[in-house]
Design a protein around this motif. Structure first.
Motif, short mmCIF file in Angstrom:
data_model
loop_
_atom_site.label_atom_id
_atom_site.label_comp_id
_atom_site.label_asym_id
_atom_site.label_seq_id
_atom_site.Cartn_x
_atom_site.Cartn_y
_atom_site.Cartn_z
N UNK A 21 -10.56 -86.00 -20.70
CA UNK A 21 -9.14 -86.17 -20.42
C UNK A 21 -8.47 -87.17 -21.36
N UNK A 22 -9.20 -88.18 -21.81
CA UNK A 22 -8.56 -89.17 -22.69
C UNK A 22 -8.70 -88.84 -24.17
N UNK A 23 -9.66 -87.96 -24.52
CA UNK A 23 -9.82 -87.61 -25.94
C UNK A 23 -9.37 -86.19 -26.25
N UNK A 24 -9.33 -85.34 -25.23
CA UNK A 24 -8.97 -83.94 -25.45
C UNK A 24 -10.13 -83.10 -25.96
N UNK A 25 -11.33 -83.66 -25.98
CA UNK A 25 -12.50 -82.94 -26.49
C UNK A 25 -13.40 -82.51 -25.33
N UNK A 26 -13.55 -81.21 -25.19
CA UNK A 26 -14.33 -80.67 -24.07
C UNK A 26 -15.83 -80.91 -24.20
N UNK A 27 -16.27 -81.23 -25.39
CA UNK A 27 -17.70 -81.45 -25.60
C UNK A 27 -18.23 -82.56 -24.69
N UNK A 28 -17.40 -83.55 -24.41
CA UNK A 28 -17.83 -84.63 -23.52
C UNK A 28 -18.12 -84.11 -22.12
N UNK A 29 -17.21 -83.32 -21.60
CA UNK A 29 -17.38 -82.82 -20.24
C UNK A 29 -18.59 -81.91 -20.14
N UNK A 30 -18.72 -80.97 -21.08
CA UNK A 30 -19.83 -80.03 -21.01
C UNK A 30 -21.17 -80.72 -21.26
N UNK A 31 -21.22 -81.57 -22.24
CA UNK A 31 -22.48 -82.24 -22.57
C UNK A 31 -22.95 -83.18 -21.48
N UNK A 32 -22.04 -84.00 -20.97
CA UNK A 32 -22.44 -84.96 -19.94
C UNK A 32 -22.65 -84.29 -18.59
N UNK A 33 -21.96 -83.18 -18.35
CA UNK A 33 -22.22 -82.42 -17.12
C UNK A 33 -23.63 -81.83 -17.17
N UNK A 34 -24.02 -81.31 -18.33
CA UNK A 34 -25.38 -80.77 -18.48
C UNK A 34 -26.42 -81.87 -18.27
N UNK A 35 -26.15 -83.04 -18.83
CA UNK A 35 -27.07 -84.17 -18.64
C UNK A 35 -27.15 -84.56 -17.17
N UNK A 36 -26.02 -84.58 -16.50
CA UNK A 36 -25.97 -84.91 -15.08
C UNK A 36 -26.76 -83.91 -14.25
N UNK A 44 -19.92 -79.01 -11.09
CA UNK A 44 -19.19 -77.80 -11.46
C UNK A 44 -17.69 -78.02 -11.29
N UNK A 45 -17.29 -78.69 -10.24
CA UNK A 45 -15.87 -78.96 -10.03
C UNK A 45 -15.30 -79.86 -11.14
N UNK A 46 -16.06 -80.84 -11.58
CA UNK A 46 -15.58 -81.70 -12.67
C UNK A 46 -15.35 -80.87 -13.93
N UNK A 47 -16.26 -79.96 -14.21
CA UNK A 47 -16.11 -79.10 -15.38
C UNK A 47 -14.88 -78.20 -15.22
N UNK A 48 -14.72 -77.62 -14.04
CA UNK A 48 -13.55 -76.75 -13.81
C UNK A 48 -12.24 -77.52 -13.94
N UNK A 49 -12.20 -78.73 -13.43
CA UNK A 49 -11.00 -79.55 -13.56
C UNK A 49 -10.70 -79.80 -15.03
N UNK A 50 -11.72 -80.15 -15.79
CA UNK A 50 -11.52 -80.41 -17.22
C UNK A 50 -11.01 -79.17 -17.94
N UNK A 51 -11.61 -78.03 -17.66
CA UNK A 51 -11.19 -76.79 -18.32
C UNK A 51 -9.74 -76.46 -17.97
#
Length: 160
Positions: A116-131, A27-34
């Motif tokens: 952070x390197x692509x600017x696309x939030x889909x990576x953070x949300x998708x991989x967080x869900x997988x995690x 959750x913290x990783x997602x919050x940091x990304x957002x």
């Protein structure tokens, strides 16, 4: 019997707390990304085309590898536990769970990095869900702890 329940209860509590803490870290990783996306504080990198699939593959490998590692370790502990003290078996099971959780967490970490390197939030949300999905498969269960620590003992059938 009370001593056995006490050992299992203590291990179940500690393993549950560790698993919950690892889930909160996602959750913290997602919050940091957002927050960083909203502020525009990204680390956009040119030439990410090779980095993206490599990190995504590593993330999936971690998310799949964590539960796989834990399952393989449980099998080994089940075989060895007949000649090992239950306390030691429960400690080893907890360590295996921690390693499995850490591997599963890598998906969320790589998701944050990719965002952070692509600017696309889909990576953070998708991989967080997988995690999170991988971590939830590692949630400790009383039946599993009892089965591994006290093999061959008769006990009521309980759902894992």
């Amino acid at each position: 019997m009370n001593e056995k329940h006490g050992m299992v209860d203590a291990s179940l509590l500690m393993s549950s707390l560790i698993t919950a803490a690892m889930l909160v870290s996602v959750l913290f990783y997602v919050l940091i990304a957002v927050l960083l996306l909203r502020r525009g504080q990204l680390f956009l990198v040119s030439g990410v085309s090779l980095l993206e699939p490599a990190l995504a593959a590593a993330a999936v490998l971690g998310a799949v590898g964590g539960p796989w590692f834990f399952r393989m370790r449980v099998r080994g502990l089940e075989e060895a536990s007949r000649s090992t003290a239950p306390e030691l078996t429960l400690e080893r099971l907890q360590r295996a769970r921690i390693v499995g959780l850490a591997l599963a967490e890598t998906a969320a970490i790589f998701g944050l990095v990719l965002t952070l390197v692509t600017g696309r939030s889909v990576w953070c949300f998708g991989l967080a869900a997988l995690s999170v999905a991988a971590m939830l498969t590692l949630w400790p269960r009383r039946g599993q702890l009892e089965r591994v620590a006290f093999p061959g003992e008769a006990r009521p059938i309980e759902p894992d």
